[in-house]
Write an enzyme that holds these catalytic residues in place. Structure first.
Site, PDB file in Angstrom:
ATOM      1  N   LYS A  91       5.673  -1.440   3.652  1.00  0.00           N
ATOM      2  CA  LYS A  91       4.814  -1.926   4.597  1.00  0.00           C
ATOM      3  C   LYS A  91       5.569  -3.431   5.091  1.00  0.00           C
ATOM      4  O   LYS A  91       5.519  -3.368   6.348  1.00  0.00           O
ATOM      5  CB  LYS A  91       3.495  -2.249   4.020  1.00  0.00           C
ATOM      6  CG  LYS A  91       2.475  -1.288   4.089  1.00  0.00           C
ATOM      7  CD  LYS A  91       1.137  -1.857   3.523  1.00  0.00           C
ATOM      8  CE  LYS A  91       0.999  -2.824   2.511  1.00  0.00           C
ATOM      9  NZ  LYS A  91       1.324  -2.338   1.052  1.00  0.00           N
ATOM     10  N   ARG A 133      -8.052  -4.326   2.430  1.00  0.00           N
ATOM     11  CA  ARG A 133      -7.592  -3.347   1.283  1.00  0.00           C
ATOM     12  C   ARG A 133      -8.924  -2.916   0.720  1.00  0.00           C
ATOM     13  O   ARG A 133      -8.902  -2.092  -0.340  1.00  0.00           O
ATOM     14  CB  ARG A 133      -6.932  -4.076   0.357  1.00  0.00           C
ATOM     15  CG  ARG A 133      -5.446  -4.034   0.141  1.00  0.00           C
ATOM     16  CD  ARG A 133      -4.926  -5.009  -0.826  1.00  0.00           C
ATOM     17  NE  ARG A 133      -3.652  -4.777  -1.516  1.00  0.00           N
ATOM     18  CZ  ARG A 133      -2.472  -5.086  -1.149  1.00  0.00           C
ATOM     19  NH1 ARG A 133      -2.597  -5.981   0.017  1.00  0.00           N
ATOM     20  NH2 ARG A 133      -1.433  -5.150  -1.761  1.00  0.00           N
ATOM     21  N   ARG A 157      13.461  -4.111  -6.183  1.00  0.00           N
ATOM     22  CA  ARG A 157      13.314  -5.091  -5.248  1.00  0.00           C
ATOM     23  C   ARG A 157      13.583  -6.570  -5.946  1.00  0.00           C
ATOM     24  O   ARG A 157      13.154  -6.861  -7.157  1.00  0.00           O
ATOM     25  CB  ARG A 157      11.746  -5.302  -4.795  1.00  0.00           C
ATOM     26  CG  ARG A 157      11.476  -6.369  -3.882  1.00  0.00           C
ATOM     27  CD  ARG A 157      10.075  -6.108  -3.092  1.00  0.00           C
ATOM     28  NE  ARG A 157       9.231  -6.000  -3.667  1.00  0.00           N
ATOM     29  CZ  ARG A 157       7.885  -5.744  -3.387  1.00  0.00           C
ATOM     30  NH1 ARG A 157       7.863  -5.460  -1.852  1.00  0.00           N
ATOM     31  NH2 ARG A 157       6.767  -5.617  -3.878  1.00  0.00           N
ATOM     32  N   ARG A 217       9.490 -10.110  -8.301  1.00  0.00           N
ATOM     33  CA  ARG A 217       8.077 -10.481  -8.369  1.00  0.00           C
ATOM     34  C   ARG A 217       7.527 -10.019  -9.622  1.00  0.00           C
ATOM     35  O   ARG A 217       7.778  -9.026  -9.945  1.00  0.00           O
ATOM     36  CB  ARG A 217       7.557  -9.756  -7.234  1.00  0.00           C
ATOM     37  CG  ARG A 217       7.483 -10.361  -5.623  1.00  0.00           C
ATOM     38  CD  ARG A 217       6.983  -9.556  -4.742  1.00  0.00           C
ATOM     39  NE  ARG A 217       5.838  -9.012  -5.088  1.00  0.00           N
ATOM     40  CZ  ARG A 217       5.006  -8.366  -3.877  1.00  0.00           C
ATOM     41  NH1 ARG A 217       5.422  -8.296  -2.731  1.00  0.00           N
ATOM     42  NH2 ARG A 217       3.816  -7.798  -4.142  1.00  0.00           N
ATOM     43  N   ARG A 239      -1.248  -1.483  -9.739  1.00  0.00           N
ATOM     44  CA  ARG A 239      -1.341  -1.689  -8.253  1.00  0.00           C
ATOM     45  C   ARG A 239      -1.674  -0.148  -7.492  1.00  0.00           C
ATOM     46  O   ARG A 239      -2.370  -0.111  -6.533  1.00  0.00           O
ATOM     47  CB  ARG A 239      -0.410  -2.377  -7.740  1.00  0.00           C
ATOM     48  CG  ARG A 239      -0.098  -3.719  -8.067  1.00  0.00           C
ATOM     49  CD  ARG A 239       1.228  -4.190  -7.843  1.00  0.00           C
ATOM     50  NE  ARG A 239       1.534  -4.404  -6.427  1.00  0.00           N
ATOM     51  CZ  ARG A 239       3.095  -4.581  -6.161  1.00  0.00           C
ATOM     52  NH1 ARG A 239       4.041  -4.389  -7.230  1.00  0.00           N
ATOM     53  NH2 ARG A 239       3.327  -4.535  -4.936  1.00  0.00           N
TER      54      ARG A 239
END
Ligand code: AMP
Length: 215
Positions: free
Chosen positions: A13, A88, A127, A160, A171
């Site tokens: 996203k 969300r 990431r 992160r 998540r």
């Protein structure tokens, strides 16, 4: 063009919204980026949301709703936006409806990116982000020129807090429970277009472009 980009964490996203915004000439509005910036600033909002952002649970609807209302009322969002990470929950769908109604406008389209769990875990595990300028890298698909260092500003790259494997699973669970109903709500309104997000970034981008331009 007023767009919402939906999709589980790791569906791409953020990467895609960053490219779609300039293509459409509208700002990329990411609630995750806004909340992380508040956490880094140590402002009152940041102290309120920190545990949620780092633990992969959802920030209360009214808190994030207020942040979005403020952002979408800014002049640069008057001609449109790519909204990434909001809504969300079905309650946030109603909040967004009210915000847009107040602004005298409505959504044009909702794009839902999809990706399988192994793809998601691989993407998020690799990431790396720059704490300085917030550039995003990936160890395999978008490595920095020099290992561990941001190409743009030279800061040391970091992971992160919520890209830890246990938090990634949480998540995904939250996404299934709270956000899948959001996609269904927009589907019922005829606004939703589903796009396969499991391929390379350029391939996914082309599919998104087609979905934006198509019927
Ligand atoms: P993201 O960068 O979109 O993956 O968001 C990172 C984290 O920010 C999420 O795990 C939540 O803790 C928080 N967050 C972002 N957007 C929202 C939202 N619309 N509602 C509640 N929490 C959010």
């Amino acid at each position: 063009m007023r767009l919402v980009l939906l999709g589980p964490p790791g569906s791409g996203k953020g990467t895609q919204a960053e490219r779609l915004g300039p293509l459409l000439g509208v700002p990329h509005v990411s609630t995750g980026d806004m909340l992380r910036a508040a956490v880094d600033d140590g402002a009152a909002l940041g102290r309120r949301v920190r545990a949620h952002v780092e633990g992969g649970t959802l920030v209360p609807d009214e808190v994030v709703g207020e942040a979005v209302a403020g952002r979408l009322a800014k002049p640069d969002a008057a001609a449109g936006f790519v909204l990434d990470g909001f809504p969300r929950t079905v309650e946030q769908v109603a909040i967004l409806d009210r915000v847009l109604e107040r602004l005298g406008t409505s959504l044009d389209r909702v794009l839902a990116l999809d990706a399988s769990e192994p793809v998601i875990v691989r993407r998020l595990g690799g990431r790396r982000v720059c704490p300085g300028c917030r550039a995003v890298y990936h160890l395999e698909s978008r490595p920095p020129r020099s290992a561990g260092v941001c190409d743009a500003c030279g800061a040391a790259l970091a992971q992160r807090a919520d890209d830890d494997v246990a938090v990634i699973r949480e998540r995904l669970r939250v996404y299934e429970e709270r956000t899948v109903p959001v996609a269904r709500a927009y589907e019922a309104r005829g606004l939703l277009r589903r796009v396969d997000g499991s391929g390379e970034a350029d391939v996914v981008f082309e599919a998104l472009r087609a979905a934006v331009a198509g019927p």
